[in-house]
Structures are given as C-alpha cells and as structure tokens.
Design a protein around this motif. Structure first.
Motif, mmCIF file in Angstrom:
data_model
loop_
_atom_site.group_PDB
_atom_site.id
_atom_site.type_symbol
_atom_site.label_atom_id
_atom_site.label_comp_id
_atom_site.label_asym_id
_atom_site.label_seq_id
_atom_site.Cartn_x
_atom_site.Cartn_y
_atom_site.Cartn_z
ATOM 1 N N PRO A 8 16.228 8.946 -2.778
ATOM 2 C CA PRO A 8 16.666 7.598 -3.159
ATOM 3 C C PRO A 8 18.155 7.609 -3.528
ATOM 4 C CG PRO A 8 14.575 8.116 -4.210
ATOM 5 C CD PRO A 8 15.066 9.385 -3.567
ATOM 6 N N THR A 54 12.992 6.566 -11.060
ATOM 7 C CA THR A 54 13.043 6.227 -9.638
ATOM 8 C C THR A 54 12.096 7.112 -8.831
ATOM 9 O OG1 THR A 54 15.351 5.577 -9.881
ATOM 10 C CG2 THR A 54 14.564 6.012 -7.639
ATOM 11 N N GLY A 55 11.247 6.485 -8.050
ATOM 12 C CA GLY A 55 10.352 7.230 -7.174
ATOM 13 C C GLY A 55 9.049 7.643 -7.826
ATOM 14 N N TYR A 56 8.904 7.410 -9.130
ATOM 15 C CA TYR A 56 7.656 7.804 -9.803
ATOM 16 C C TYR A 56 6.478 7.079 -9.152
ATOM 17 C CZ TYR A 56 4.304 8.752 -13.542
ATOM 18 O OH TYR A 56 3.216 9.163 -14.253
ATOM 19 N N GLY A 57 5.428 7.827 -8.836
ATOM 20 C CA GLY A 57 4.243 7.223 -8.218
ATOM 21 C C GLY A 57 4.402 6.967 -6.727
ATOM 22 N N THR A 58 5.488 7.483 -6.124
ATOM 23 C CA THR A 58 5.693 7.267 -4.687
ATOM 24 C C THR A 58 5.661 8.604 -3.952
ATOM 25 O OG1 THR A 58 8.091 7.575 -4.509
ATOM 26 C CG2 THR A 58 7.315 5.430 -5.317
ATOM 27 N N ARG A 59 5.680 8.495 -2.622
ATOM 28 C CA ARG A 59 5.651 9.671 -1.757
ATOM 29 C C ARG A 59 6.857 10.586 -2.004
ATOM 30 N NH1 ARG A 59 5.414 8.490 4.626
ATOM 31 N NH2 ARG A 59 3.257 7.971 4.187
ATOM 32 N N MET A 119 14.239 2.078 -4.205
ATOM 33 C CA MET A 119 13.411 2.613 -5.289
ATOM 34 C C MET A 119 14.103 2.504 -6.644
ATOM 35 S SD MET A 119 11.443 5.930 -3.827
ATOM 36 C CE MET A 119 10.243 5.772 -2.493
ATOM 37 N N LEU A 136 4.441 3.344 -1.299
ATOM 38 C CA LEU A 136 5.039 2.513 -2.346
ATOM 39 C C LEU A 136 6.528 2.779 -2.513
ATOM 40 C CD1 LEU A 136 2.506 2.410 -5.319
ATOM 41 C CD2 LEU A 136 2.697 0.914 -3.312
ATOM 42 N N THR A 137 7.239 1.701 -2.865
ATOM 43 C CA THR A 137 8.620 1.801 -3.319
ATOM 44 C C THR A 137 8.635 1.973 -4.830
ATOM 45 O OG1 THR A 137 9.216 0.305 -1.536
ATOM 46 C CG2 THR A 137 10.855 0.632 -3.279
ATOM 47 N N GLY A 138 7.739 1.256 -5.498
ATOM 48 C CA GLY A 138 7.614 1.357 -6.947
ATOM 49 C C GLY A 138 6.265 0.790 -7.346
#
Lengths: 227, 214
Positions: A102, A124-129, B132, B164-166
């Motif tokens: 990101p 930023t990016g938490y819980g994402t791929r 993100m 997901l982005t967020g």
C-alpha cells in the motif's frame, strides 16, 4: 571543500552493481529522475530490485529498465496503469517478481529505513490479503500490521535546485517520494535542474538537507540515445 | 426505477460535504464530486501524491508537468495550498487528519467492508495505490458507486467476495438508486432516489436493508 556535484549521470551511477536495490523517486508522470534512469539503463547493471510507486509506462523511465530486462523484482503500490505494457508483459511471463505494498506503507517503510526505525505497526491493510503472513497486534482495540523498514543500496531522486552540499529544493508535486528515498539508501544520487552557490538556497525552504545526499548531477539537454 | 447518472450521484455526495472539510477524492467518479460543491462552502482537497489545496485544471499551455493529482491529471494549487512528501501525505491520512475520503468500490458489505482494489482474476496484476491507507485513515469514508454491476448483480452484499481494501470502514454508500448508512444495526436506507421504493432497492441489494428512520 565539500563538493557533491558530479559532471555526468553516467559516472554518478557507474558503481551500481548487479543485484542492487534501487529506489527511484516519482509518482505517475511527476518527479522522476529520467536522465539518471537512462544512465542506469546504459550502465547495464542487472538483477536489480526497483523500489518505486509505479512500474513505468511506455518505453521511458522505469519501463526502459524493464524492457531491457534489468529488473528482477519491483516493490511498488501501483504497477498497473494505462501504458504499463512492459510491466504487464514481464508479469505475464513470470519474468518479474512483484511485492505489492500500500502506498502509505511503502512511504513509511522508506521513511523508517532512513530514520533508523526497524518497523512499525500500521492499521493499513489489517484484515486484507496484503497483511497475510504478517505479525498483527491489537492496540487500544484497533488492529495493526507489523511492517518492516525498507532500505536500499541506491536512491535515484529528482529535485529542482541543489547546491554543492547536496541541499535540495523540489518543484510542486514533483516532491512525492523523493525526500524519504533520499534518507533511506546507502548511496543517494540527485538529478536536478540547476545547481546554485552554497548559501543561495534559502535555509527555511530547503526540503532535503545535504547530509542525506551523496551526489548531485545537473540536467543536460535531454538526449535519448536509445531512440 | 429512477437511476441517477454518475454526475447526479456525485452532485448528491457534494451536498453532504461540510464547509471547511479536508477531503480526499478517489480516482474516477469520486473526482466529479468537486464539480458540485456549492460556492458557499470552502473545501480543501488533498491529493495523495502530496498536495493540499488542489485547484481546478490549468488553462491549456499553463500546465506544470510535476503538478498532477493522483489520477495523473494536471491540476493547479489554490492560494493557501501546500506541497509535502508522500510519507507526510500518508501520515496525514493514517493520523486521522482528513475529514473525509470519497472512494469508488467494486463491493461493500453490510458491515462497511470495502473491496475496491482487486477482483478474483489472478492473471491480472494487482494494484492498490493509496486505497488501503485512505480506507483506514480518513475520519469518514463515503462510497460512490452504481448499485449493481453492469449485468445487474448486487454490489452491496452481506460479505464481500472480492479481496478487502479495509474492514468495517465505510460510513455511507451513495448509489444510483439510494443513499445507505452503515450502522451498528445494519444497512439503513437514508434516501430513496425519485419514487424508488424500499422493496425495489432491497431486491437489487445482496444484504438486508433497514427502512429509513423519521
């Protein structure tokens, strides 16, 4: 006497080695050190890791390094855009490795490297791929991802004005990634539009202090020998 | 059914942008929102590449080649504007200093999960940019998008099936059919466009809607 001004782009990048990591400032079409990139292309060091926001468009700039197959890996936030044909071709062939980061994490990893910070927790990016496999932590009820510093062997940056001490001033939004990259590399080389006398740059306006800059090269008339 | 055109959705979003707000507009439809903010409001636009106080496009021949927005369009700087580097730009976002981000979306879930950077097509190289960081950083995230895909599939779902982005970041969704709020109770209709009915909009939504209050 401190004089960081080099008289050619070719000599200023001549000690870049095969396998080096190279940061390249710029965003979209703005603030790229195009003449330094061309000198690097002609120098021909291979197996490079390029760290930059984009992966180049058309045949110029970063795309010219990809076209000559000098880049093994690219670390960036937005590799795909209109005209990013060389990146897309190499990606499709499996001929280039992509580390997608990101944009704010990319900037902060570079900043951390230049500031002696080993890593940081970002939401930023938490819980994402893009956080898969990374250490996470919940702080005050909010999830964060551990991201590590991103240093480089070389930074090629673009500024508008410099002096012989390496102090730099930028032009409008051409600043983008250039100041943090200046701090994060073992060797920082700045391409500038002009060099002024030491003392002539207003110290209240200097954005990158010269301590972060090793070499400065003033632009000559743009010639693309490959064309 | 009444379907707003993209410019009309942008105009509807613009009505909800408060005077004095610091706002980041995403690439594409979100950028159109600035065209409709009324002159009695002063809104300061941030561009992620390092601009606060983004002004309109320059006159032909007046372009500064370095002065572009996140969509690589030439822009100008308003009096009072400022430039800064990317690390500071994203500190501005993550640090919670931006009042609002208006973003596009492929999908939004009933919990406010946002998917706008990748589909499930792995042969196509991904790109994420600043999406993100904006999603988690701005104090509020508004989404502007069509209510369904071109083939009529719902884009508002119980859970997103694109990456997901967020997670749980979207506060309000503006579509061509309606305006929806993401609340602790679920998705609540804020406004139905024209004479669209709740049942018509519900039928094109992949999550359970709550009726408007008041």
């Amino acid at each position: 006497m401190i004089n960081k001004v080099w008289d050619s782009f070719e000599s200023a990048v001549s000690d870049v080695k095969d396998g080096d990591s190279v940061m390249i400032g710029g965003f979209g079409s703005s603030g790229f050190p195009l003449q330094l990139i061309e000198a690097l292309r002609q120098h021909g060091a291979r197996d490079l890791t390029v760290i930059s926001n984009n992966a180049g468009v058309g045949d110029e700039g970063i795309a010219s390094l990809l076209k000559d197959r000098l880049v093994r890996k690219i670390v960036c936030s937005f590799p795909r855009s209109a005209g990013s044909v060389w990146f897309e071709r190499l990606y499709e062939e499996g001929a280039i490795e992509l580390e997608l980061v990101p944009q704010g994490t990319l900037a902060e990893r570079i900043r951390a490297a230049g500031a002696g910070i080993g890593g940081f927790y970002t939401p930023t990016g938490y819980g994402t791929r893009l956080a898969e496999g990374k250490e996470t932590k919940v702080i005050d009820g909010r999830g964060y991802v551990l991201e590590t510093a991103l240093p480089a062997d070389v930074a090629l940056i673009k500024a508008q004005r410099a002096d012989a001490w390496g102090n730099l001033i930028y032009n409008t939004a051409g600043r983008n990634f250039n100041p943090p990259m200046a701090t994060a590399a073992t060797l920082t080389v700045a391409e500038v539009e002009r060099v002024e006398a030491v003392g002539d740059l207003d110290p209240e306006c200097i954005v990158t202090p010269g301590i972060f800059v090793d070499r400065v090269v003033a632009q000559k008339e743009w010639r693309n020998d490959a064309a | 059914m009444m379907r707003l055109k993209p410019a009309e959705i942008a105009e509807r979003v613009a009505q909800d942008i408060p005077d004095g707000a610091y706002v980041n507009l995403g690439i594409g439809m979100p950028t159109m929102v600035a065209n409709y903010v009324s002159d009695d409001r002063q809104v300061i636009y941030q561009s992620e590449n390092g601009i606060l106080g983004v002004g309109p496009a320059p006159a032909p021949g007046e372009e500064d080649p370095d002065l572009i927005n996140a969509g690589k369009q030439f822009v100008t700087l308003l009096p009072g504007g400022a430039y800064f580097d990317n690390a500071e730009s994203f500190a501005m976002m993550r640090g919670g200093h931006l009042d609002l981000a208006v973003l596009g979306a492929f999908q939004v879930s009933e919990k406010g999960d946002l998917a706008n950077w990748a589909t499930n097509n792995d042969t196509y190289p991904p790109a994420v940019g600043g999406a993100m960081d904006l999603a988690v950083g701005a104090k509020q995230v508004f989404v502007i998008m069509s209510h369904t895909t071109k083939s009529g599939e719902p884009k508002i779902l119980e859970s997103c099936n694109y990456p997901l982005t967020g997670a749980a970041v979207v506060k309000r969704i503006y579509t061509d059919l309606a305006v929806l709020d993401v609340t602790d109770d679920g998705l609540r209709v804020r406004q139905l466009h024209g004479d669209n009915t709740f049942d018509e909009v519900q039928a094109l939504t992949g999550a359970t809607l709550l009726p408007a209050q008041n």
